[in-house]
Design a protein around this motif. Structure first.
Motif, PDB file in Angstrom:
ATOM      1  N   ALA A   1      42.879  65.859   0.199  1.00 19.70           N
ATOM      2  CA  ALA A   1      43.049  64.683  -0.668  1.00 19.70           C
ATOM      3  C   ALA A   1      44.351  64.771  -1.439  1.00 19.70           C
ATOM      4  CB  ALA A   1      41.864  64.558  -1.624  1.00 19.70           C
ATOM      5  N   GLN A   2      44.616  65.953  -1.975  1.00 17.45           N
ATOM      6  CA  GLN A   2      45.836  66.150  -2.752  1.00 17.45           C
ATOM      7  C   GLN A   2      47.061  66.007  -1.864  1.00 17.45           C
ATOM      8  OE1 GLN A   2      46.091  69.487  -5.702  1.00 17.45           O
ATOM      9  NE2 GLN A   2      47.718  70.207  -4.389  1.00 17.45           N
ATOM     10  N   ILE A   3      46.987  66.614  -0.687  1.00 21.43           N
ATOM     11  CA  ILE A   3      48.122  66.545   0.231  1.00 21.43           C
ATOM     12  C   ILE A   3      48.413  65.102   0.614  1.00 21.43           C
ATOM     13  CG2 ILE A   3      48.830  67.111   2.587  1.00 21.43           C
ATOM     14  CD1 ILE A   3      47.399  69.813   2.236  1.00 21.43           C
ATOM     15  N   GLU A   4      47.358  64.342   0.845  1.00 22.42           N
ATOM     16  CA  GLU A   4      47.566  62.931   1.208  1.00 22.42           C
ATOM     17  C   GLU A   4      48.252  62.146   0.095  1.00 22.42           C
ATOM     18  OE1 GLU A   4      43.927  62.022   4.329  1.00 22.42           O
ATOM     19  OE2 GLU A   4      44.471  60.564   2.775  1.00 22.42           O
ATOM     20  N   ILE A   5      47.768  62.341  -1.121  1.00 19.98           N
ATOM     21  CA  ILE A   5      48.371  61.615  -2.242  1.00 19.98           C
ATOM     22  C   ILE A   5      49.850  61.968  -2.372  1.00 19.98           C
ATOM     23  CG2 ILE A   5      48.349  61.284  -4.737  1.00 19.98           C
ATOM     24  CD1 ILE A   5      45.310  61.889  -4.611  1.00 19.98           C
ATOM     25  N   LEU A   6      50.147  63.254  -2.226  1.00 20.83           N
ATOM     26  CA  LEU A   6      51.538  63.696  -2.363  1.00 20.83           C
ATOM     27  C   LEU A   6      52.376  63.272  -1.167  1.00 20.83           C
ATOM     28  CD1 LEU A   6      50.942  67.252  -3.840  1.00 20.83           C
ATOM     29  CD2 LEU A   6      51.737  65.217  -5.042  1.00 20.83           C
ATOM     30  N   ASN A   7      51.708  62.854  -0.093  1.00 17.08           N
ATOM     31  CA  ASN A   7      52.400  62.363   1.097  1.00 17.08           C
ATOM     32  C   ASN A   7      52.417  60.838   1.087  1.00 17.08           C
ATOM     33  OD1 ASN A   7      53.757  62.904   3.596  1.00 17.08           O
ATOM     34  ND2 ASN A   7      51.896  62.270   4.682  1.00 17.08           N
TER      35      ASN A   7
END
Lengths: 216, 216
Positions: free
Chosen positions: A183-189
């Motif tokens: 989830a975090q990686i997606e938001i930062l992407n």
DNA sequence: TTTTATCTTGACCATTTGGTCAAGAAGGAA
DNA sequence: TTCCTTCTTGACCAAATGGTCAAGATAAAA
């Protein structure tokens, strides 16, 4: 016969009653994996799992008498797949090949089966209440034998002098991060999930940094 | 006056009514952090938190009307401490120093405040429902500016050509692993928690492998 | 067809849960 | 003292939850 309808009904089958049972259990286990991964043990409800599995709650309790038994079963299945992927470590005597294969396998598992990784992470965060036995036996044993291998590489001066334990933890943490913190990686992407290409980049970058990190 | 009793009553205080409020809120927040870290959002009960904070449940609801508001407040506090530790990255222009300082700070935070890390991990596993705004703003901004710094180091040939994003994820994952997966680490360490010495070893090993991993 | 064992399910129940409320206690200001 | 605001708390409630049960459906065996 609502449940049987969903089963791949291969022609005229014989007395495949057990097959039906297995199919239904699998249906439940899949739903349970999804729900447990999202809400944890206490946060998950048998009603929600039953709903996801498209069966009445009472039917779920027919197959799995209690929520805890269902949860334990889900965890067991996950453990199996972990241990299986761990075997990839032994596919070569060459540290470069072995580590590369293992890291790639763990990264692929994170991408293809992130739910299992998340349930495991949840378990660890909660203090490994249901899994301490498993870790104390299987995981510990696996780790210790792999430590011997790594120490051998060090003594043969094939890799740098690193603490094998710290190295393994780093590999576990980093690879599982792509499942647990998706989830975090997606938001930062930019709120987009990683493309296959982006994921492959991550995979090779992780491998590269760790290999160089151990002196390869 | 059960609650006031627990307060450090410095001599004759003036109208320190707000101070009392702050103390009580802090008492609740500390208890909430412990409980949320162990049981997640849904698994935690306001009754349990109140019990831990040694106040009646109704009093907890006086300070924090709903469980969600309390949870959000706990998360906010954690985010603040994350961001604070992130500043350590900027203490030097030298990649070796900057990375070392940052990794050490994050490792120390995992050791000293593991609960916060676990709540954060829980949030991510659940899909960052309460934190996507925060990540989309603060974390993203911080990450992007740090990426620029790392890219600069690469262009100046101070470090190897690595993907800054993958590197940061690796640092986050590895350092936080020592908080989030502490239960697993303990079991694998013969059911003993890491001594300060063992932790320092881990810290320096992590630093060493990553520094070498980026070519330092 | 009849029998038997397995499976399905709506209705139900005791317990837990988040949250409310009203009555009172406490403390400062007048 | 008197008044007013803030704080404390036991009792309470509606909703949710894990789990049960008994009545029926289904399918294979006899």
């Amino acid at each position: 016969m609502p449940l049987q309808k969903t089963i791949t009904n291969k022609e005229e089958n014989a007395g495949h009653k057990q097959a039906i049972r297995r199919e239904n259990e699998q249906q439940i286990l899949n739903a349970a994996e999804r729900v447990f991964a999202e809400f944890g043990f206490k946060g998950s409800t048998t009603a929600k799992i039953a709903q996801e599995a498209k069966i009445p709650k009472a039917n779920l309790h027919y197959y799995f008498p209690t929520k805890e038994k269902l949860y334990r079963r889900v965890i067991e299945d996950i453990c199996d797949s972990w241990l299986h992927s761990a075997d990839l470590f032994d596919q070569s005597n060459d540290p470069r090949e072995a580590l590369t294969g293992y890291i790639h396998a763990k990264m692929d598992l994170s991408r293809q089966r992130p739910l299992g990784s998340r349930i495991w992470a949840n378990e660890m965060i909660r203090g490994a209440q249901f899994t301490s036995d498993y870790i104390g036996k299987n995981v510990k044993e696996w780790l210790e034998s792999r430590i011997i291998v790594i120490d051998k590489w060090i003594n043969e001066e094939k890799i740098a002098r690193v603490d094998p334990r710290s190295l393994m933890y780093m590999i576990w943490a980093t690879t599982q991060h792509y499942a647990d913190f998706n989830a975090q990686i997606e938001i930062l992407n930019d709120n987009k999930s990683l493309t296959d290409e982006e994921f492959e980049t991550a995979k090779s970058q992780v491998t590269e940094i760790i290999l160089r990190g151990v002196g390869l």
